[in-house]
Design a protein around this motif. Structure first.
Motif, PDB file in Angstrom:
ATOM      1  N   ALA A 236       8.111-108.003  43.621  1.00  0.00           N
ATOM      2  CA  ALA A 236       6.694-108.000  43.965  1.00  0.00           C
ATOM      3  C   ALA A 236       6.385-107.105  45.159  1.00  0.00           C
ATOM      4  N   THR A 237       7.232-107.141  46.170  1.00  0.00           N
ATOM      5  CA  THR A 237       7.009-106.331  47.367  1.00  0.00           C
ATOM      6  C   THR A 237       6.955-104.841  47.030  1.00  0.00           C
ATOM      7  N   MET A 238       7.815-104.401  46.112  1.00  0.00           N
ATOM      8  CA  MET A 238       7.823-102.991  45.724  1.00  0.00           C
ATOM      9  C   MET A 238       6.514-102.600  45.046  1.00  0.00           C
ATOM     10  N   PHE A 239       6.047-103.447  44.128  1.00  0.00           N
ATOM     11  CA  PHE A 239       4.798-103.137  43.429  1.00  0.00           C
ATOM     12  C   PHE A 239       3.623-103.079  44.408  1.00  0.00           C
ATOM     13  N   ARG A 240       3.626-104.000  45.347  1.00  0.00           N
ATOM     14  CA  ARG A 240       2.529-104.025  46.312  1.00  0.00           C
ATOM     15  C   ARG A 240       2.552-102.768  47.186  1.00  0.00           C
ATOM     16  N   ARG A 241       3.723-102.340  47.612  1.00  0.00           N
ATOM     17  CA  ARG A 241       3.815-101.160  48.471  1.00  0.00           C
ATOM     18  C   ARG A 241       3.462 -99.877  47.719  1.00  0.00           C
ATOM     19  N   ILE A 242       3.824 -99.829  46.448  1.00  0.00           N
ATOM     20  CA  ILE A 242       3.426 -98.665  45.647  1.00  0.00           C
ATOM     21  C   ILE A 242       1.910 -98.641  45.488  1.00  0.00           C
ATOM     22  N   LEU A 243       1.318 -99.805  45.199  1.00  0.00           N
ATOM     23  CA  LEU A 243      -0.133 -99.885  45.038  1.00  0.00           C
ATOM     24  C   LEU A 243      -0.867 -99.455  46.302  1.00  0.00           C
ATOM     25  N   ASP A 244      -0.335 -99.811  47.453  1.00  0.00           N
ATOM     26  CA  ASP A 244      -0.990 -99.517  48.721  1.00  0.00           C
ATOM     27  C   ASP A 244      -0.778 -98.084  49.181  1.00  0.00           C
ATOM     28  N   SER A 245       0.052 -97.344  48.458  1.00  0.00           N
ATOM     29  CA  SER A 245       0.394 -95.986  48.876  1.00  0.00           C
ATOM     30  C   SER A 245      -0.572 -94.949  48.298  1.00  0.00           C
ATOM     31  N   GLU A 246      -0.769 -93.878  49.044  1.00  0.00           N
ATOM     32  CA  GLU A 246      -1.594 -92.775  48.546  1.00  0.00           C
ATOM     33  C   GLU A 246      -0.913 -92.032  47.404  1.00  0.00           C
ATOM     34  N   HIS A 247       0.381 -92.299  47.219  1.00  0.00           N
ATOM     35  CA  HIS A 247       1.138 -91.636  46.156  1.00  0.00           C
ATOM     36  C   HIS A 247       1.029 -92.361  44.811  1.00  0.00           C
ATOM     37  N   CYS A 248       0.329 -93.490  44.802  1.00  0.00           N
ATOM     38  CA  CYS A 248       0.186 -94.247  43.556  1.00  0.00           C
ATOM     39  C   CYS A 248      -0.901 -93.601  42.696  1.00  0.00           C
ATOM     40  N   ILE A 249      -0.493 -92.605  41.932  1.00  0.00           N
ATOM     41  CA  ILE A 249      -1.390 -91.861  41.050  1.00  0.00           C
ATOM     42  C   ILE A 249      -0.979 -92.180  39.609  1.00  0.00           C
ATOM     43  N   PRO A 250      -1.856 -92.804  38.832  1.00  0.00           N
ATOM     44  CA  PRO A 250      -1.483 -93.256  37.479  1.00  0.00           C
ATOM     45  C   PRO A 250      -0.791 -92.188  36.639  1.00  0.00           C
ATOM     46  N   GLU A 251      -1.227 -90.945  36.755  1.00  0.00           N
ATOM     47  CA  GLU A 251      -0.632 -89.881  35.938  1.00  0.00           C
ATOM     48  C   GLU A 251       0.860 -89.695  36.228  1.00  0.00           C
ATOM     49  N   LEU A 252       1.258 -89.989  37.454  1.00  0.00           N
ATOM     50  CA  LEU A 252       2.668 -89.835  37.820  1.00  0.00           C
ATOM     51  C   LEU A 252       3.542 -90.901  37.172  1.00  0.00           C
ATOM     52  N   LEU A 253       2.929 -92.000  36.742  1.00  0.00           N
ATOM     53  CA  LEU A 253       3.683 -93.100  36.138  1.00  0.00           C
ATOM     54  C   LEU A 253       3.497 -93.169  34.630  1.00  0.00           C
ATOM     55  N   SER A 254       2.926 -92.133  34.052  1.00  0.00           N
ATOM     56  CA  SER A 254       2.522 -92.180  32.641  1.00  0.00           C
ATOM     57  C   SER A 254       3.690 -92.251  31.661  1.00  0.00           C
ATOM     58  N   SER A 255       4.893 -91.898  32.104  1.00  0.00           N
ATOM     59  CA  SER A 255       6.046 -91.962  31.194  1.00  0.00           C
ATOM     60  C   SER A 255       6.552 -93.386  30.990  1.00  0.00           C
ATOM     61  N   LEU A 256       6.163 -94.311  31.881  1.00  0.00           N
ATOM     62  CA  LEU A 256       6.674 -95.682  31.816  1.00  0.00           C
ATOM     63  C   LEU A 256       6.091 -96.447  30.629  1.00  0.00           C
ATOM     64  N   ARG A 257       6.950 -97.168  29.927  1.00  0.00           N
ATOM     65  CA  ARG A 257       6.486 -98.086  28.876  1.00  0.00           C
ATOM     66  C   ARG A 257       5.925 -99.352  29.496  1.00  0.00           C
ATOM     67  N   PHE A 258       6.611 -99.858  30.524  1.00  0.00           N
ATOM     68  CA  PHE A 258       6.196-101.056  31.243  1.00  0.00           C
ATOM     69  C   PHE A 258       7.033-101.156  32.501  1.00  0.00           C
ATOM     70  N   THR A 259       6.686-102.103  33.355  1.00  0.00           N
ATOM     71  CA  THR A 259       7.493-102.427  34.529  1.00  0.00           C
ATOM     72  C   THR A 259       7.867-103.898  34.438  1.00  0.00           C
ATOM     73  N   THR A 260       8.867-104.294  35.193  1.00  0.00           N
ATOM     74  CA  THR A 260       9.286-105.697  35.151  1.00  0.00           C
ATOM     75  C   THR A 260       9.605-106.183  36.555  1.00  0.00           C
ATOM     76  N   SER A 261       9.306-107.445  36.817  1.00  0.00           N
ATOM     77  CA  SER A 261       9.552-108.019  38.138  1.00  0.00           C
ATOM     78  C   SER A 261      10.576-109.141  38.051  1.00  0.00           C
ATOM     79  N   GLY A 262      11.183-109.439  39.172  1.00  0.00           N
ATOM     80  CA  GLY A 262      12.154-110.529  39.236  1.00  0.00           C
ATOM     81  C   GLY A 262      12.497-110.836  40.670  1.00  0.00           C
ATOM     82  N   ALA A 263      13.481-111.732  40.846  1.00  0.00           N
ATOM     83  CA  ALA A 263      14.041-112.107  42.156  1.00  0.00           C
ATOM     84  C   ALA A 263      13.107-112.957  42.998  1.00  0.00           C
ATOM     85  N   ALA A 264      11.802-112.866  42.795  1.00  0.00           N
ATOM     86  CA  ALA A 264      10.824-113.661  43.534  1.00  0.00           C
ATOM     87  C   ALA A 264       9.542-113.707  42.719  1.00  0.00           C
ATOM     88  N   PRO A 265       8.696-114.709  42.947  1.00  0.00           N
ATOM     89  CA  PRO A 265       7.445-114.800  42.182  1.00  0.00           C
ATOM     90  C   PRO A 265       6.586-113.546  42.348  1.00  0.00           C
TER      91      PRO A 265
END
Length: 481
Positions: A236-265
C-alpha cells in the motif's frame, strides 16, 4: 517437455519430481535463451541462471553438503540472491534467504537459530550443468523468519510440497501468470511475497522478473516503461507514494495488465484513487510466511467489496471459530482458521509455538474475520500483537525486547499508530528510572543500533507507569489513540 502454462505441481502429482528445483530445471530447458531475470546492470537468460546456480550447487556438494543441510543465502544483490537460492535447492539443501537490512546481531541471532548453517555469500564465475537432486516431498526446502511475539524470530519451515502448493496459488489464483508476463519485483527476497510472488512464481511459468533492489517511485516507473512490464507487485505504501508523485502519469503505466498488493492491508480509498488515476486494478489478498497467499481476489474477479481481502484460493478451506474453537455461522466474527497444502510444517525448533497455531491440519491465523455468504473474507481485527508498517510485519514483542535492554528503561510497551503513508507506525511507551535524563532521541538511536531500519520506534513517549490489569498484564488498548 514443461509446456506453456504448466506448473510444477502437475509434475508432483504425476510423481515425476519432488525437489522444486527440478521444476525450474525443466523451465530452464524450455526457455533457455529467454532473459528472465532483469536487473539495472545485468540481465540473465534461463540458461545462465541454471548454469550459475549449478556452479553454486557443485561448490556446495564439494563442501560435503547435500540434502538436509542448511544454507544461509546472504547477498545485497537480488540476482545473486536468486542464483544462491536456486543453487542451494538444486543441491537439496534447506535455504534461508537473508534480508540485507538486518543488523549484525539480528543476523547472528537467526544464524544461531539455524544451527550455524553454511553461508552462501559469493557466486562462482564458472557455469556448471547440475541436475537437481531428488528429495522427499515432505523434506524442508525453505525456512523464512518472521517476527516472534517474544522478541525471538520464528522460522517457518516450508516443505517442497508446501512451496509447490504456494507457487501454484501465486501462479493461478493470485496472478493468473502467462509466459509473456513481465513482473516488477521491488520487494525484499527474504520475505514470502517478494521471493515467491514476484520471482519464483513468474520464473516457474516462463515469465520474467525485473528486479528493483530498493523501492523508489522513479525507479519503479522507469522499470515499467523500459521493460513494458505487465504486472507490478507492491504494498500500500508504494501505491500511495506513486500516486502522490509528479511522475505518476497514466501513459507511463499503460503496459500493465494490473497491479497487486500484499504484506499489509490496502485501504479501499487507495484502491479507488489508484484506479481513478491510472485505470488499473489493485488485486488485493491476504497471506503470511506460514501459508503463502490463501485468500485473494483473482485479476479477473468481477465482484469486489471495500472491506474484503478476497476469497479462498483454489484448494483452500476456511472457517471462523469462537474462543472455544467452535465454528461460527456465516457473517459472524471470530478467529480465521485456514487449511491448505501450502501450510508450513511448523516453526523451527519450537514444538510449543507450532502447537499453538496448528490444530488437526488447520492454521490459526490470530486474525479476527468474518466470511460473507459469497465467500468473501473481511479482516476485522487481530489477536496477535503485530504492527504492519510499510509492508513489513514487525512484532511489538521484538521491539519491546530491545527497549528493555536499555540501561535507563524500567519497562516498555509498543503499539501501532495509524499512519497515512505506511499504514501503521511503531510507537513506544517507556517508563524510565527516576534518576534518568534520557531523551526520546536517545531511545530511538539505541534501537537503531540493535534493529533493522524498518523495526525501530519512530515515536517514544515517556510515562510514569504502564496501565495494567488485575493480573499485571499491560492494557495496551489504553495506550492506543
Amino acid at each position: 517437455m514443461f509446456g506453456m502454462g504448466s506448473t510444477l505441481s502437475q509434475f508432483c502429482r504425476d510423481g515425476m519430481t519432488a525437489n522444486i528445483a527440478q521444476g525450474f530445471d525443466l523451465v530452464a530447458a524450455e526457455y533457455a535463451d529467454k532473459f528472465v531475470l532483469i536487473g539495472n546492470e545485468r540481465s540473465l537468460t534461463w540458461r545462465q541462471i541454471d548454469r550459475r546456480a549449478g556452479a553454486v550447487a557443485s561448490n556446495i556438494k564439494d563442501e560435503g553438503l547435500g540434502p538436509g543441510s542448511r544454507l544461509a543465502v546472504c547477498f545485497d544483490d537480488p540476482i545473486d540472491t536468486i542464483i544462491g537460492v536456486f543453487g542451494g535447492l538444486k543441491a537439496g539443501c534447506v535455504i534461508t534467504p537473508f534480508n540485507g537490512r538486518l543488523k549484525s546481531e539480528e543476523r547472528d541471532q537467526v544464524l544461531s537459530l539455524l544451527g550455524n548453517p553454511f553461508i552462501v555469500d559469493s557466486i562462482p564465475n564458472d557455469e556448471v550443468a547440475f541436475s537437481a537432486v531428488n528429495v522427499d516431498p515432505e523434506a524442508p526446502a525453505i525456512i523464512l523468519f518472521t517476527s516472534g511475539s517474544t522478541g525471538i524470530p520464528k522460522g517457518a519451515v516450508l516443505s517442497h510440497r508446501s512451496v509447490n502448493a504456494g507457487l501454484e496459488m501465486w501462479s493461478h489464483s493470485a496472478l493468473a501468470l502467462k509466459s509473456d508476463d513481465i513482473v516488477i519485483s521491488a520487494l525484499p527476497l527474504a520475505h514470502s511475497y517478494g521471493l515467491f510472488g514476484t520471482v519464483m512464481a513468474p520464473l516457474l511459468n516462463g515469465a520474467s522478473s525485473v528486479l528493483v533492489p530498493r523501492f523508489g517511485v522513479e525507479e519503479v516507473i522507469r522499470a515499467v516503461v523500459d521493460n513494458q512490464a505487465t504486472i507490478f507487485c507492491g504494498v500500500a505504501t508504494m501505491f500511495r507514494r506513486i500516486l502522490d508523485s509528479e511522475h505518476c502519469i497514466p501513459e507511463l503505466l499503460s503496459s500493465l495488465r494490473f497491479t497487486t498488493s500484499g504484506a499489509a492491508p490496502c485501504p479501499w480509498e487507495l484502491v479507488e484513487a489508484w484506479r481513478k488515476k491510472t485505470g488499473l486494478k489493485i488485486v488485493r489478498g491476504y497471506g503470511m510466511s506460514e501459508l503463502f497467499r490463501p485468500v485473494c481476489y483473482t485479476p479477473d474477479d468481477d465482484i469486489e467489496t471495500p472491506d474484503a481481502v478476497g476469497h479462498a484460493a483454489k484448494g483452500v478451506r476456511l472457517k471462523i471459530v469462537d474462543t472455544d474453537g467452535m465454528e461460527l455461522d456465516v457473517e459472524q466474527a471470530g478467529e480465521l482458521w485456514i487449511k491448505t497444502e501450502s501450510c508450513m510444517t511448523g516453526y523451527l525448533n519450537s514444538i510449543e509455538e507450532t502447537n499453538a497455531v496448528m490444530e488437526r491440519g488447520w492454521f490459526k491465523t490470530g486474525d479476527l474475520a468474518k466470511i460473507s455468504p459469497e465467500g468473501l473474507v473481511s479482516i476485522v481485527g487481530r489477536k496477535k500483537e503485530v504492527i504492519l508498517r510499510g509492508g513489513y510485519t514487525v512484532s511489538a514483542g521484538e521491539v519491546e525486547a530491545v527497549l528493555n535492554t536499555h540501561p535507563e528503561i524500567i519497562e516498555a510497551a509498543v503499539v501501532p499508530m495509524p499512519d497515512s503513508d505506511l499504514g501503521e507506525e511503531i510507537c513506544a511507551f517507556v517508563v524510565l528510572k527516576s534518576s534518568s535524563d534520557c531523551l526520546e532521541q536517545d531511545v530511538i538511536d539505541f534501537c537503531k543500533l540493535h534493529m533493522a531500519s524498518y523495526k525501530y520506534p519512530r515515536n517514544v513517549n515517556f510515562i510514569p507507569e504502564l496501565p495494567k490489569g488485575p493480573t499485571g498484564k499491560v492494557e495496551k488498548a489504553k495506550l492506543m489513540p
